[in-house]
Design an enzyme around this catalytic site. Sequence first.
Site, PDB file in Angstrom:
ATOM      1  N   CYS A  77       0.827  -1.205   0.000  1.00 37.19           N
ATOM      2  CA  CYS A  77       0.000   0.000   0.000  1.00 37.19           C
ATOM      3  C   CYS A  77       0.862   1.256   0.000  1.00 37.19           C
ATOM      4  CB  CYS A  77      -0.927   0.008   1.215  1.00 37.19           C
ATOM      5  SG  CYS A  77      -1.966   1.475   1.317  1.00 37.19           S
ATOM      6  N   CYS A  86      -2.944  -0.496   8.697  1.00 34.63           N
ATOM      7  CA  CYS A  86      -2.318  -1.822   8.493  1.00 34.63           C
ATOM      8  C   CYS A  86      -0.874  -1.795   8.984  1.00 34.63           C
ATOM      9  CB  CYS A  86      -2.352  -2.196   7.017  1.00 34.63           C
ATOM     10  SG  CYS A  86      -3.996  -2.334   6.326  1.00 34.63           S
ATOM     11  N   CYS A 429     -12.374 -10.549  21.599  1.00 36.58           N
ATOM     12  CA  CYS A 429     -11.511  -9.735  20.725  1.00 36.58           C
ATOM     13  C   CYS A 429     -10.390  -9.092  21.537  1.00 36.58           C
ATOM     14  CB  CYS A 429     -12.321  -8.672  20.010  1.00 36.58           C
ATOM     15  SG  CYS A 429     -13.153  -7.521  21.129  1.00 36.58           S
TER      16      CYS A 429
END
Length: 472
Positions: A77, A86, A429
């Site tokens: 990216c 990210c 999570c």
Amino acid sequence: MGKKVTTKVIFENITVIDAGAKGVSVAKAPEGQVIFIPNVVPGDVVDVQTLKKRKSYYEGKAIKFHQYSLDRIEPICQHFGACGGCKWQNMHYDKQLFYKNQEVYNNLKRIGKIELPVFEPILGSAKQFFYRNKMEFGFSDTRWLTEKEIQSEDDSLSKKPALGFHIPRMWDKILDIEKCYLQEDPSNAIRNSIKEFATEKGMTFFNARNHEGFLRTLMIRTASTGETMVLIQFFQEEKANREMLLDFIFEKFPQITSLQYVINSKANDTLYDQDIKLYKGRDYILEEMEGLHFSINAKSFYQTNSDQAYELYKITREFAGLTGNEVVYDLYTGTGTIAQFVSKQAKKVIGVESVPEAILDAKENAKRNRITNCEFYVGDMKNVFNDDFIAQHGRPDVIITDPPRDGMHADVVAQIMKIAPEKVVYVSCNSATQARDLALLNEKYKVTRVRPVDMFPQTHHVENVVLLELRK
């Protein structure tokens, strides 16, 4: 050795030794203090410029690389490094899985301090890019300039508007995004077309500091069924501009199933207290899983990686080991996805959730899927999940719990201990708060299975599924 530069320090030839919390990596200063460094990979050897000094650690950045790690890869990216989305895109995927697995193990062992079985292999994601089904972007009248853009000395860049992501830790700064690798097309095409059209027509982008402008946020939701939702949040009503933009979007992207908008002039841009207007199509999109259909509206919570959510739910169902005779409680049920997913193998499933709209979705989805053995109730878990509720609905044989990041309230843990179902399947999570809860349950329950699941490749986030069985 360290040498001082103004009030900051440069440490030379520092080896990065571990991947730490929140996507940053970890090194040690010569005197032993921990240094947290972004955008490096364990195995890199770097010079570090410290940025902040805390009591027991530094925050710094790599200013020179002496040696690159064998685990390092080239990020695909163009926005990597400036965008905080990210943070692990520069690390081989198998190593990402290794560090995620290690984080779960360390949290369960160090915080939980309980006996653990051998972990089952972490389940990686088949898709490592273009896996998200929901993205939110912000409009800004002044874009955040990257170091490369600043060095270009192109003064016009700062005056160009932006549609993209918030810079980490900066609520008023938006990085303009040309291509994001997180959501499948038509996501990038929709975002770029909206920005180009709005700029061409002179529509104003939001200014967070002055609290003014027309265009505020953009949300795009996609489903594995091919359906797409687009929601534009406007700061103020400009009817002619609003209709012009919405008509343009719908005509250019006829595959959009749901086109909605909201006028939001309050201080924050959260949607949950807003009146959302349907402009074209219907006010939801449909997701499918094993023949079950789930409607997702603008405010719905749904796991953001649809394909991997299916794998997560399969593991949850397997851990529950249902035979068709069990009463199952699904705590923090959300829109009832897990409840309905396991319902074929249960006698009865009771779902509880604090968000009224989610429970309405759950009931509607159960009706759509012709499921008759699921019941859904709304309320704060610590208040609803009491003796009267259990007397009314029956003592559960199995509890499935999937709480928010903060974990379960102590009263909920105490009630599980009190009613002592045979099995508890705990989906989390946040393995740190999960570990805390497992320690509280340890007196009556033994952890018999653990399997981490990677829902978010290229990031440090990881889900974890644990099976607890009543001690005999």
